[in-house]
Scaffold this active site. Structure first.
Site, PDB file in Angstrom:
ATOM      1  N   HIS A   1       0.830  -1.223   0.000  1.00  0.00           N
ATOM      2  CA  HIS A   1       0.000   0.000   0.000  1.00  0.00           C
ATOM      3  C   HIS A   1       0.859   1.266   0.000  1.00  0.00           C
ATOM      4  O   HIS A   1       0.519   2.257   0.634  1.00  0.00           O
ATOM      5  CB  HIS A   1      -0.952   0.020   1.195  1.00  0.00           C
TER       6      HIS A   1
ATOM      7  N   ASN B   1     -10.214  -2.703   2.661  1.00  0.00           N
ATOM      8  CA  ASN B   1      -9.949  -2.710   1.215  1.00  0.00           C
ATOM      9  C   ASN B   1     -11.240  -2.438   0.457  1.00  0.00           C
ATOM     10  O   ASN B   1     -12.317  -2.401   1.053  1.00  0.00           O
ATOM     11  CB  ASN B   1      -9.394  -4.068   0.780  1.00  0.00           C
TER      12      ASN B   1
ATOM     13  N   TYR C   1       1.061  -4.086  12.017  1.00  0.00           N
ATOM     14  CA  TYR C   1       0.969  -2.645  11.725  1.00  0.00           C
ATOM     15  C   TYR C   1       1.735  -1.808  12.744  1.00  0.00           C
ATOM     16  O   TYR C   1       2.373  -0.815  12.400  1.00  0.00           O
ATOM     17  CB  TYR C   1      -0.500  -2.207  11.646  1.00  0.00           C
TER      18      TYR C   1
END
Ligand code: HDE
Length: 698
Positions: A81, A154, A368
């Site tokens: 991304h 998404n 993350y």
């Protein structure tokens, strides 16, 4: 002091390097350039040298600081991304879920919460183009009053893999091949399809990835999904499974594959520009926010596992309840500070929202937070303004670390403490009532490194998706598979993919094999025989949302001598639909219209091909058209608009250009001699009936 002949000091003249002319006068103290440490800079044009033509001195701290900062301007791009665009806005709750969740963001109807949303492609680097065939990230940070909530989703509701442990393999396979460093931002290559064909669990996602969802027209026209299953927890800590959905107010719209490829050349920043310009013009993109709610009992009754991220919960089984809306109304002030430094964490959840045991989500809960350390370089990345909790204070006893910007007072950096008894500030305390609590999940089994049998059906949902599509979309999906697999050089990989596709739908496998002119191999053995599910029209793009021209752009090609009244009428009609007109002319200065007035152009023909518009009109004069017959860009303008199934409005004078471009009459080819009105209905949609005339689909 020596003076030159302009009367300025020699030092000033040498500084400007411009014949003695300086560009700036001296600035007020609050407007002047300083070093990073506040020392005013007298000369930002020349380095400090030993003599006018001599070497630069190490002593020049102004130069060294500036160059050193520049040398370190880039931070590592996101491993996935990396290419993204973002905007600020707000979320407003319209329907309370208080019965299911104690999160204020889901119960305080009418309350507006600031958000920051970032949309991205997955596979390409930060400098890659906006329109490859790829999944789009749809990440929203809600700055709630109970801490940040990051819904990192998404534009497709399912994923390639079931377990996080396969993520590095998936991403290695899709990115540039390791030895050669290409292809960039493309799935059409050996390593991707090698991995996919060996991972039947990815087949459902592949159906979505090969559908037109992965070649969107605009980031304002995509749906969004939380993908993983989450839980809501109410005041009694009772749990309900939840799936999150975003639905675009402008409807879902995609491009044609050939169009997406050409847009990549015409405007590599097509989506970024589109989002930025729409917001700057006050056309704020908006999405409805919806949830699918399922009790444990309802989830248990599903013919698949709610914890499996490769499965979709059909809307027909669990309807989407719309509970709010998101409006994006402000562009970032600074791309790096905001869009690039934004750190989204699926672990950011306010009390009342919780995770499920989805093994894909569980891995994300680690990844993350961890990745920010290499990207942003410090455990204090939460203090960067874009990441900072804005809706409430954040306070604890975590201290120090690189780039600490908070100046803590007093001695309380531990808890429990009794410093308050001595009149000192003892710091914050835990809140058993209002604080975040996890769902108390009963555990039945011991530790295992196994995949649940309930995850074993890899084909039923892929079949559901394919069979739910319109004929147009099935043809596009099959053609995308043909395109991608035709780029695969390893024949055994193609064959293995075809063998898997036979489990999805025999006719699909045949279409793809025919499209490559290769023989269909024997069917692969499915771990679980797929079943037929009831088709779900909600999985389509075509026909799901009403046709509209809202938020779209009509390109009007004009020449000298064009009919000004018609251009004005077109503009009015198009604007009445909530869309805009862009004037395209052979020269950027514009044209002289038939009434003698000047019409400036928004874009020059060569740089404004029809691929960047949703519909086009050719308002030409007789002479203008004659000239354009010798201009390839003009012929392509009409030819591509026709090939990409767009409405084309035309004046009689444009006839020769249409003929040269091979445009054949149909309902989308509109004679504008009767005015602009007849152009609008076809401009609101693509002319799907035209497709067999312009393209051989699988
Ligand atoms: Fe991500 N993903 N992901 N992902 N993902 C990242 O985090 C990861 C997955 C998604 O605009 C990274 O901050 C793992 C699913 C978006 O900044 C990283 C797994 C979904 C974004 C990461 C997944 C996503 C990311 C890279 C499998 C849809 C961009 C930079 C377990 C629900 C967010 C970063 C933005 C970014 C890991 C799977 C969506 C490396 C390990 C499923 C939209 O942490």
């Amino acid at each position: 002091m020596a003076r030159n002949d302009t009367g300025k000091s020699a030092a000033t003249a040498a500084r400007s390097g411009n014949g003695g002319e300086t560009h700036q006068t001296s600035s007020a103290p609050d407007a002047r350039i300083t070093t990073n440490h506040g020392v005013p800079v007298s000369d930002n044009q020349n380095s400090l040298k030993a003599g006018r033509r001599g070497p630069t001195l190490l002593e020049d701290f102004v130069l060294r600081e500036k160059i050193q900062h520049f040398d370190h301007e880039r931070i590592p791009e996101r491993i996935v991304h990396a290419r993204g665009s973002a905007a600020h806005g707000y979320f407003e709750l319209t329907d309370s879920l208080a019965q299911f969740s104690r999160a204020r963001i889901l119960s305080a109807v009418g309350e507006k919460t600031e958000v920051f949303a970032r949309f991205s492609t997955v596979a390409g680097g930060a400098g890659s183009v906006d329109t490859p065939r790829d999944v789009r990230g749809f990440a929203v940070k809600f700055y709630t009053r109970e801490g940040n909530w990051d819904l990192v989703g998404n534009n497709i509701p399912v994923f390639f893999i079931q377990d996080a442990i396969k993520f590095p393999d998936l991403i290695h396979a899709v990115k540039m091949e390791a030895d050669r460093g290409f292809p960039q931002a493309a799935t059409a290559h050996d390593t991707f399809w090698d991995f996919i064909s060996l991972m039947p669990e990815s087949t459902h996602m592949i159906m979505w990835a090969m559908s037109d969802r992965t070649i969107p027209r605009s980031l304002r026209m995509i749906e969004g999904f939380g993908v993983n299953t989450f839980r809501l927890l109410n005041d009694q800590d009772e749990a309900t499974f939840v799936k999150f959905h975003w639905r675009p107010k402008l409807g879902l719209q995609s491009t044609c594959w050939d169009e997406a490829v050409k847009i990549a050349g015409a405007d590599p920043d097509y989506h970024r520009r589109d989002l930025f310009e729409a917001i700057a013009a006050g056309n704020f993109p908006e999405w409805e926010f919806g949830v699918q709610l399922l009790s444990q009992k309802e989830a248990d009754a599903l013919p698949f596992d709610i914890l499996d991220a490769t499965k979709v919960v059909p809307e027909e089984l669990a309807p989407i309840r719309v509970i709010g809306r998101m409006v994006l109304d402000r562009n970032p002030d600074n791309f790096f500070a905001e869009t690039e430094q934004a750190a989204f964490l699926p672990t950011n959840m306010p009390p009342g929202i919780d995770v499920s045991e989805d093994p894909l989500l569980q891995g994300r809960l680690f990844s993350y937070q961890d990745t920010q350390l290499s990207r942003l370089g410090t455990v204090n990345f939460h203090q960067i303004p874009i990441n900072r909790a804005k809706g409430c204070p954040f306070q604890n006893f975590q201290r120090d670390g690189q780039m600490q910007t908070q100046v803590f007072k007093g001695r309380a950096n531990f808890e429990p403490n009794s410093l308050a008894e001595a009149g000192e500030d003892g710091g914050p305390r835990e809140d058993p009532e209002g604080g975040f609590r996890s769902f108390s999940l009963p555990m039945k089994e011991g530790k295992v490194r196994l995949r649940a049998e309930t995850f074993a059906d890899h084909y039923s949902h892929a079949r559901l998706f394919y069979r739910s599509q319109t004929a147009i979309e099935q043809a596009h999906l099959a053609s995308a598979l043909v395109f991608e697999l035709s780029k695969v050089a390893l024949q055994h990989v193609r064959n293995r993919m075809l063998a898997n596709l036979r489990n999805v739908d025999e006719s699909l496998a045949e279409r793809v094999a025919n499209g490559m002119a290769i023989e269909l191999p024997p069917k692969s053995k499915a771990a679980v025989e797929p079943v037929d599910m009831t088709p779900s029209p909600a999985l389509r793009i075509v026909g799901k949302y009403p046709d509209t021209l809202m938020g779209r752009t009509v390109g009007v090609l004009v020449t000298d001598g064009a009919d000004g009244a018609l251009v004005a009428a077109l503009r009015e009609a198009v604007q009445g639909e909530g869309a805009k007109v862009k004037i395209v002319a052979p020269k950027v200065g514009g044209v002289t219209l038939s009434d003698g007035s000047r019409l400036p152009a928004d874009g020059q023909l060569q740089g404004s091909p029809s691929v960047i518009f949703d519909a086009v009109a050719l308002v030409l004069s007789h002479d203008g058209c004659a000239q354009l017959l010798k201009e390839g860009a003009a012929i392509d303008f009409a030819k591509d608009a026709f090939g990409h199934l767009k409405a084309i409005g035309f004046t009689a004078e444009a006839g020769p250009l249409l003929a040269k471009a091979g445009v054949e009459p149909d309902a989308g080819i509109v004679d504008l001699s009767a005015g602009a009105a007849g152009f609008l209905a076809p401009a609101r949609t693509r002319q799907w009936d035209r497709e067999p005339k312009v393209r051989m689909l699988a």
